[in-house]
Each structure stands twice: as structure tokens, then as C-alpha cells.
Design a protein around this motif. Sequence first.
Motif, PDB file in Angstrom:
ATOM      1  N   UNK A 291       0.838  -1.166  -0.034  1.00  0.00           N
ATOM      2  CA  UNK A 291       0.150  -0.143  -0.055  1.00  0.00           C
ATOM      3  C   UNK A 291       0.945   1.339   0.005  1.00  0.00           C
ATOM      4  N   UNK A 292       0.545   2.134  -1.050  1.00  0.00           N
ATOM      5  CA  UNK A 292       1.368   3.295  -1.203  1.00  0.00           C
ATOM      6  C   UNK A 292       0.611   4.385  -1.334  1.00  0.00           C
TER       7      UNK A 292
ATOM      8  N   UNK B 101      -2.019   1.476  -5.068  1.00  0.00           N
ATOM      9  CA  UNK B 101      -1.272   2.928  -5.345  1.00  0.00           C
ATOM     10  C   UNK B 101      -2.509   4.093  -4.894  1.00  0.00           C
ATOM     11  N   UNK B 102      -1.818   5.360  -4.809  1.00  0.00           N
ATOM     12  CA  UNK B 102      -2.748   6.265  -4.216  1.00  0.00           C
ATOM     13  C   UNK B 102      -3.749   5.939  -2.960  1.00  0.00           C
TER      14      UNK B 102
ATOM     15  N   UNK C 245      -8.911   5.262  -0.796  1.00  0.00           N
ATOM     16  CA  UNK C 245      -8.159   5.822  -2.257  1.00  0.00           C
ATOM     17  C   UNK C 245      -8.291   7.155  -2.328  1.00  0.00           C
ATOM     18  N   UNK C 246      -6.902   7.607  -2.661  1.00  0.00           N
ATOM     19  CA  UNK C 246      -6.702   9.198  -2.472  1.00  0.00           C
ATOM     20  C   UNK C 246      -7.181   9.804  -3.709  1.00  0.00           C
TER      21      UNK C 246
ATOM     22  N   UNK D  11     -13.636   4.361   0.197  1.00  0.00           N
ATOM     23  CA  UNK D  11     -12.943   3.588   1.365  1.00  0.00           C
ATOM     24  C   UNK D  11     -13.428   1.914   1.196  1.00  0.00           C
ATOM     25  N   UNK D  12     -12.420   1.127   1.202  1.00  0.00           N
ATOM     26  CA  UNK D  12     -12.446  -0.265   0.990  1.00  0.00           C
ATOM     27  C   UNK D  12     -11.712  -0.994   2.374  1.00  0.00           C
TER      28      UNK D  12
END
Length: 305
Positions: free
Chosen positions: A169-170, A195-196, A215-216, A221-222
Amino acid sequence: MNDIIIIGAGTAGLTAAIYGQRAGLSCKVFEKYAPGGQIVNSPSIENYPGMYGVSGYDYSMALFGQAQKLGAEIEFSEVTGIDFSGDIKKVITSSGEFEAKAVIIANGAARRKIGCKGEEEFEGRGVSYCATCDGAFFRGKTVAVVGGGESAFEETEYLSKICDKVYLIHRRDVFSAAKTAVDSVLKTKNVTVLTNSVIEEIKGENAVSFVAIKNRANGSISEIPLSAVFVAIGLIPENGIFKDVLKLDEAGYFDADENCETGIEGVFVAGDTRKKHLRQLVTAASDGAVAANAAAGYIRKKFSE
Ligand SMILES: Cc1cc2nc3c(=O)[nH]c(=O)nc-3n(C[C@H](O)[C@H](O)[C@H](O)COP(=O)(O)OP(=O)(O)OC[C@H]3O[C@@H](n4cnc5c(N)ncnc54)[C@H](O)[C@@H]3O)c2cc1C
């Protein structure tokens, strides 16, 4: 006046005290929190030679007791300043100013934290800052690694060999790790790269059982069920009080080699605080022994002339 002042009562500092005392030198160790350093809250150590499954607390207390039995003095004060300009070194602490013929800096490094909900609560119960140390506890399980640099990719690769599934996760969509490391991980079948993405919360009952990820890019949201989160977003060396007199590398670690010498006569560094590839108990202990031996040699030569 003591022969050696040691800053930090972690593995490096206490090993230095053991070796210093056994070389016939008086050692005074300053510790700002608790003896043992970073390892003290770790539930189990499996990779220190000769010890298997010992808790970080028991290991720390054994090391502390051993240093004391050999005559080392351990004082619970924070070192806040230094003066290394003369032959006699000065160390300023929260309980006063002290002098010694040599100083060993063994102040370790702090792990950078995510700062999300649940991180502190589950530390040692699924939240880890070291895959080499704790990965084996999650053999065959699903885990996540947080980060996008060299250490995150190294930890992902390491965990992919022992865990069933690894999420990397990044927070961004580019990585700072070397391309070869990134390519190799992207090709690994049991690794999924997100990512994100940032962890909003780490959840569970007695141990970690899932994470909420944001997720940005789109704000969604997950939740992912998993057993552990390995945070690999770097260490923070806390060497600010030394920066004007000793050489630090670009990341803030002491730029000292395997001999633990700093370039200032009578000042040595040991453990996680110095530039190195593997920050572990065994390398910290090794540094402590090397630094104490070097300090003993220096004191004999300098002060018997
Ligand atoms: C959760 C966790 C689990 C780990 N598990 C393992 C494992 O299983 N096996 C393994 O080999 N390694 C493990 N590691 C890594 C290992 O703990 C470190 O490599 C090792 O502790 C480094 O020892 P050190 O003495 O250099 O530094 P530290 O352990 O960081 O000790 C430094 C000490 O200096 C003190 N200090 C700092 N600044 C000052 C100051 N200004 N004045 C006074 N005192 C100061 C600190 O409070 C600290 O007690 C783990 C690390 C963590 C965080």
C-alpha cells in the motif's frame, strides 16, 4: 569522571557497557526512556543467535542486568547537549553535566509511524515495523506492507516468500525504490500493489483482522481482511544535537564505518544510529563491542602517554 559515557541503553549501548567494563573501564550509560531500546515491547525474538522466542522485555532486562552486574552505571536521564572540543568530553543531560575520556553514541533510531487509528493499539499484535523480525509469525497469512521506498519493496519481497498474500500500500503512484526492485515485486504473483492509497484505520479484536483503506484519487473506502500490517516508511535518526560537530549522511545517520569511529578522537558511534544496511539486534550488539574495544584502545593510548 568516568572513562566512557554511553548515550542510550539499547542493545548497542549496553553491549558497549559490557565490553567496556570487562576491559577494566568505568562506563556510565544515559537512557531517556527504558533499558532495551526499540526491542523492549516486541513479543518475541526469533533471530538473535542462541535465543529463540524470548520476549523483548525479558531480553532487555537480561542485558540491563548483565551490564549492571559488571559494574556499569545506568542513569535515567536524557542527553540534551555535548561538547567534544577538548580531550575530556562533556555530555549535558537532564540531570547535569558529566565528563568522560571517551563517548559512545548509541542512541538508536525511531521508526516512522503512519499515524492512523489503531496503529498504536495493535503494535506487537499485528502492527510491526520490521518484516525480518516479525514476518515469520504470519507465515501463510495475508499481510500488508505500507511504503514505496527501498525498505517497503524489500519487506514485500521477503514476506511474499512466507505469506499467502501481500498487499503493498503506497500513498502515491510513483515509487522511490529502485526500478529493478519495483519490477520484481510487480511480477510476483501473490503481491497486489495498491497505489494512491492510505490506511485510514487498523481494526480487530485482540489482534489485527482488517484495515480500512482510502483511495486518494476518488475518496472511496474499502476494507481488506488481513493479519498484519508492516509499516516500512523509514526510520528517523534523532541526531540533531550532534549535527554541528559530527558528520551525518543525507538521511541523518552518523557517517561512520564498521570501526564505529566518527572522525573526532574519543567519540564513537554504535548501532542503528550509524549508516548501515541491516539494522538488527545482532548488528547493534556487534557495533557495541567494536566501539567499546576502540574506545578502550584510544583511552589507553591517549591517557597513559
Ligand atoms: C517492533 C520492533 C521489533 C523488532 N524486532 C527485532 C527482532 O526480532 N530481531 C532483531 O534483530 N531486531 C529487531 N528489531 C530491530 C532492533 O530492535 C534494533 O535494530 C535495535 O534495537 C538497535 O539497537 P540500538 O541499541 O542501536 O538502538 P535502540 O534499540 O533504538 O536503543 C537506543 C536507546 O537510546 C535511547 N536514547 C536515544 N536518544 C537518547 C538521548 N538523547 N539520551 C538518552 N537516551 C537516548 C533510546 O531511548 C533507546 O533506549 C525490532 C525493532 C522494532 C521496532
